[in-house]
Motif scaffolding. Structure first.
Motif: not given
Length: 130
Positions: A72, A107-108, A112, A114
């Motif tokens: 990540y 922000s998401e 999965n 971003s």
């Protein structure tokens, strides 16, 4: 300002790992040795990145343990650099030769994915020595 570019990040004090931008970007609103002549306006660079199936799976397994999830971290680091490159491109298109007050936001979006936003103020700077 030299034509070679401007170092914006350097990993482990190794100049070979430096990222170079074609115009100065600063988190402040000042540039040492330069004077802001004119503010052009808000500029930004935006990217939405997915972690991908393979990295998402191995990252999920590593997340079960405590500590950094390198999969990540790698994706977000690349996305941040990509957003910064887009910010520079936008500032150039506006006629700027520098970007002041650079910030990042994230922000998401869904699972999965971003969103990484780099933004700042496109400016014209001139040397204080002229």
């Amino acid at each position: 300002m030299s034509e070679e570019g401007f170092v914006v990040s350097q990993i482990d004090d190794n100049p070979a790992d430096s990222e170079v931008l074609s115009l100065p970007c600063s988190t402040t609103f000042e540039f040492a040795g330069w004077r802001v002549e004119r503010q052009i306006g808000l500029c930004w660079g935006l990217i939405v990145r997915s972690i991908g199936l393979a990295k998402g799976f191995t990252g999920s397994l590593r997340a079960l343990r405590a500590g950094e999830v390198q999969q990540y971290t790698e994706v977000l680091e690349q996305a941040r650099h990509h957003a910064l490159d887009r910010l520079v491109d936008h500032a150039k298109a506006m006629g700027a030769n520098a970007v002041a007050g650079v910030r990042f936001d994230s922000s998401e979006i869904g699972n999965n994915m971003s969103e990484i936003l780099a933004y700042g103020t496109a400016v014209i700077v001139t040397s204080e020595q002229t």
